[in-house]
Scaffold this motif. Structure first.
Motif, mmCIF file in Angstrom:
data_model
loop_
_atom_site.group_PDB
_atom_site.id
_atom_site.type_symbol
_atom_site.label_atom_id
_atom_site.label_comp_id
_atom_site.label_asym_id
_atom_site.label_seq_id
_atom_site.Cartn_x
_atom_site.Cartn_y
_atom_site.Cartn_z
ATOM 1 N N PRO A 126 19.821 5.011 -0.780
ATOM 2 C CA PRO A 126 18.437 5.412 -0.499
ATOM 3 C C PRO A 126 18.048 6.691 -1.230
ATOM 4 C CG PRO A 126 19.851 6.062 1.317
ATOM 5 C CD PRO A 126 20.718 5.299 0.355
ATOM 6 N N VAL A 127 16.899 6.636 -1.877
ATOM 7 C CA VAL A 127 16.327 7.824 -2.512
ATOM 8 C C VAL A 127 15.481 8.586 -1.500
ATOM 9 C CG1 VAL A 127 14.724 8.632 -4.289
ATOM 10 C CG2 VAL A 127 16.316 6.757 -4.790
ATOM 11 N N VAL A 128 14.648 7.859 -0.780
ATOM 12 C CA VAL A 128 13.769 8.446 0.224
ATOM 13 C C VAL A 128 13.460 7.369 1.254
ATOM 14 C CG1 VAL A 128 11.715 7.876 -1.142
ATOM 15 C CG2 VAL A 128 11.578 9.649 0.604
ATOM 16 N N VAL A 129 13.323 7.776 2.512
ATOM 17 C CA VAL A 129 12.959 6.845 3.567
ATOM 18 C C VAL A 129 11.799 7.420 4.368
ATOM 19 C CG1 VAL A 129 15.191 5.681 3.825
ATOM 20 C CG2 VAL A 129 14.757 7.820 5.058
ATOM 21 N N ASN A 130 11.104 6.526 5.047
ATOM 22 C CA ASN A 130 9.937 6.916 5.821
ATOM 23 C C ASN A 130 9.840 5.994 7.033
ATOM 24 O OD1 ASN A 130 6.428 6.409 5.613
ATOM 25 N ND2 ASN A 130 7.379 8.255 6.398
ATOM 26 N N GLY A 131 9.500 6.535 8.172
ATOM 27 C CA GLY A 131 9.477 5.732 9.383
ATOM 28 C C GLY A 131 8.093 5.491 9.932
ATOM 29 N N THR A 132 8.071 4.808 11.026
ATOM 30 C CA THR A 132 6.859 4.627 11.810
ATOM 31 C C THR A 132 7.275 4.520 13.261
ATOM 32 O OG1 THR A 132 4.792 3.375 11.990
ATOM 33 C CG2 THR A 132 6.787 2.090 11.740
ATOM 34 N N GLY A 133 6.310 4.352 14.145
ATOM 35 C CA GLY A 133 6.613 4.213 15.553
ATOM 36 C C GLY A 133 5.694 3.190 16.164
ATOM 37 N N GLY A 134 5.719 3.104 17.471
ATOM 38 C CA GLY A 134 4.849 2.152 18.134
ATOM 39 C C GLY A 134 5.025 2.185 19.638
ATOM 40 N N VAL A 135 4.142 1.451 20.320
ATOM 41 C CA VAL A 135 4.194 1.401 21.777
ATOM 42 C C VAL A 135 4.127 -0.043 22.249
ATOM 43 C CG1 VAL A 135 3.099 3.658 22.060
ATOM 44 C CG2 VAL A 135 1.683 1.586 22.007
ATOM 45 N N THR A 156 0.837 -1.207 0.000
ATOM 46 C CA THR A 156 0.000 0.000 0.000
ATOM 47 C C THR A 156 0.869 1.252 0.000
ATOM 48 O OG1 THR A 156 -1.771 -1.165 1.170
ATOM 49 C CG2 THR A 156 -1.799 1.247 1.264
ATOM 50 N N TRP A 157 1.894 1.251 0.837
ATOM 51 C CA TRP A 157 2.809 2.388 0.934
ATOM 52 C C TRP A 157 3.498 2.631 -0.400
ATOM 53 C CZ3 TRP A 157 8.070 3.030 0.235
ATOM 54 C CH2 TRP A 157 8.640 4.200 0.761
ATOM 55 N N LEU A 196 1.040 7.472 5.873
ATOM 56 C CA LEU A 196 2.364 7.632 6.472
ATOM 57 C C LEU A 196 2.327 7.745 7.993
ATOM 58 C CD1 LEU A 196 4.100 10.082 3.964
ATOM 59 C CD2 LEU A 196 3.773 7.609 3.823
ATOM 60 N N GLY A 197 1.153 7.829 8.567
ATOM 61 C CA GLY A 197 1.045 7.859 10.023
ATOM 62 C C GLY A 197 1.647 9.081 10.678
ATOM 63 N N GLY A 198 1.801 10.168 9.925
ATOM 64 C CA GLY A 198 2.352 11.373 10.510
ATOM 65 C C GLY A 198 3.866 11.450 10.499
ATOM 66 N N TYR A 199 4.531 10.453 9.921
ATOM 67 C CA TYR A 199 5.997 10.468 9.861
ATOM 68 C C TYR A 199 6.427 11.003 8.493
ATOM 69 C CZ TYR A 199 5.501 7.632 14.014
ATOM 70 O OH TYR A 199 5.152 7.199 15.265
ATOM 71 N N PRO A 200 7.396 11.893 8.448
ATOM 72 C CA PRO A 200 7.730 12.568 7.187
ATOM 73 C C PRO A 200 8.480 11.680 6.211
ATOM 74 C CG PRO A 200 9.303 13.180 8.885
ATOM 75 C CD PRO A 200 8.245 12.352 9.572
ATOM 76 N N THR A 252 2.168 2.703 15.129
ATOM 77 C CA THR A 252 1.379 3.935 15.214
ATOM 78 C C THR A 252 0.056 3.846 14.468
ATOM 79 O OG1 THR A 252 3.450 5.180 15.347
ATOM 80 C CG2 THR A 252 1.462 6.426 14.857
ATOM 81 N N SER A 253 0.082 3.278 13.261
ATOM 82 C CA SER A 253 -1.126 3.248 12.444
ATOM 83 C C SER A 253 -2.242 2.435 13.079
ATOM 84 C CB SER A 253 -0.804 2.681 11.055
ATOM 85 O OG SER A 253 -0.285 1.366 11.167
ATOM 86 N N ALA A 254 -1.900 1.459 13.927
ATOM 87 C CA ALA A 254 -2.908 0.604 14.552
ATOM 88 C C ALA A 254 -3.230 1.023 15.988
ATOM 89 C CB ALA A 254 -2.446 -0.846 14.549
#
Length: 403
Positions: free
Chosen positions: A165-174, A91-92, A361-365, A249-251
């Motif tokens: 790398p051309v572009v990267v994107n992150g996520t987070g979690g708890v 999807t991303w 993107l869950g708010g991550y740039p 983060t997305s979940a």
């Protein structure tokens, strides 16, 4: 009654007609003979061409890539997605690819290609082996393909050190716990009479970062693996079958926020993010939740250090801060690479795109500034001591031996 005609004669022809062609062929004049001077001139011309090709570095036979002229018109960006369609990475990738082609000069086409197999290893192997180096073939990287490389699995024939790398994107979690397991805060992770049970999918996948966090914290935790996804783990926690889980983060909103508000779950810590200096900082999506590093300081009265913490920071960068990305071979011409990188940077800073991308993107740039290659290279530099510690942890605590 049998015929006396030859089988080679065409039906209905007479013997005279069939011989006519032979006479006509015999009457043709012989081709002209080339003179010695003509032959030597031709040989000399070919020799001169060979010399010119050598002197010019083969430029006559290998012209510069058409993607080096600052214009990708007529080209197609092929994204190799090494996982099945329909998942988070797919999807991303499709979202980013569709948007990015609007920013690349020349408006190239977009062709997502799914090549699933071996937990993402097979497709990534193929890309490393045969991808074009003109910037038109791009690898979609994700934690699923990074972790096997970190572990040094024998099936892995690629190295992120050979990619750019051309572009990267992150996520987070708890990481959170079931309240009825007797957990009200961080202190309930240690010095327990009965260990807490963590629900996992695979110790050699994204779960590895959580397992290293538990080891760093010296938490009293055992683990059960084999769940089909984080959704089933969340349901198992709500049923009381396990005690600890993590969600990205997305979940978080759908899986954790509600049961935490009801007092059924306790949010203990976030994984955090790596800043530009490579230090663990709070996740902007969870500004009030302590990081794993802060949790260690709360539990043990000092800041974390040593091989376990270095391993945690390495895995945090690989599996969260820089979890997904677009990669090209190192041999890609600099002009073609810079065009893709700059286009990605423009895309990431566009306000309209940011609004559209908030959910995906869950708010991550998107990170594609001029220093992205150096920062990601540093994050993807995995020392032998980190690899040794992680494989040792899997073997000693989980009886998992990396092949």
């Amino acid at each position: 009654m049998t015929s006396n005609k030859s089988s080679l004669e065409p039906p209905g022809s007479t013997p005279q007609e069939s011989l006519a062609g032979v006479y006509e062929e015999a009457d043709q004049p012989e081709p002209p003979k080339h003179s010695r001077r003509t032959i030597l001139s031709a040989v000399g011309a070919f020799a001169l061409l060979g010399t010119a090709t050598t002197v010019l570095g083969g430029s006559l036979l290998n012209p510069p890539s058409s993607t080096e002229d600052g214009d990708f018109s007529g080209e197609t960006l092929e994204f190799l997605i090494p996982l099945a369609s329909g998942g988070g990475t797919d999807t991303w990738a499709r979202f980013i690819g569709t948007e990015l082609t609007n920013y690349v000069p020349g408006r190239p086409g977009f062709a997502p290609v799914n090549e699933a197999g071996g937990e993402g290893i097979l497709g990534t192997n193929r890309f490393a082996r045969s991808a074009k180096t003109d910037g038109t073939e791009i690898l979609v990287g994700t934690a699923s393909t990074v972790v096997p490389w970190v572990l040094g699995r024998s099936a892995v024939k690629y190295s992120f050190e050979d990619l750019k790398p051309v572009v990267v994107n992150g996520t987070g979690g708890v990481i959170y716990a079931r309240a009825e397991a007797g957990v009200s805060g961080l202190q309930d992770l240690i010095n327990r009479d009965t260990p807490l049970e963590f629900g996992g999918i695979s110790a050699t996948g994204l779960d590895i970062t959580t397992l290293v966090a538990f080891d760093l914290l010296e938490a009293d935790v055992t683990s059960t693996f084999g769940f089909e996804g984080r959704g089933p783990v969340n349901l198992a926690l709500q049923r009381g079958e396990i005690d600890l889980d993590y969600q990205t983060t997305s979940a978080y909103g759908s899986a954790v926020a509600g049961i935490a508000k009801e007092g059924k779950a306790v949010v203990l810590m976030s994984f955090g993010q790596l800043d530009e200096a490579g230090e663990v900082v709070r996740d902007p999506n969870f500004p009030d939740v302590p990081t794993v590093a802060e949790a260690y300081e709360t539990l043990h009265g000092k800041k974390p250090s040593g091989e376990k913490f270095e391993a945690y920071k390495t895995l945090l960068g690989l599996t969260y801060t820089y979890q997904k990305g677009l990669w090209v071979p190192q041999e890609t011409p600099e002009k073609a690479y810079e065009l893709l990188r700059h286009s990605s940077e423009e895309l990431g800073t566009d306000k309209g795109f940011q609004d559209k991308a908030a959910k995906v993107l869950g708010g991550y740039p998107l990170i594609a500034d001029t220093g992205v290659a150096d920062r990601v290279r540093a994050a993807y530099t995995v020392s032998s001591s980190v690899r040794s510690y992680v494989t040792g942890l899997l073997a000693d605590k989980y009886n998992i031996h990396v092949e």
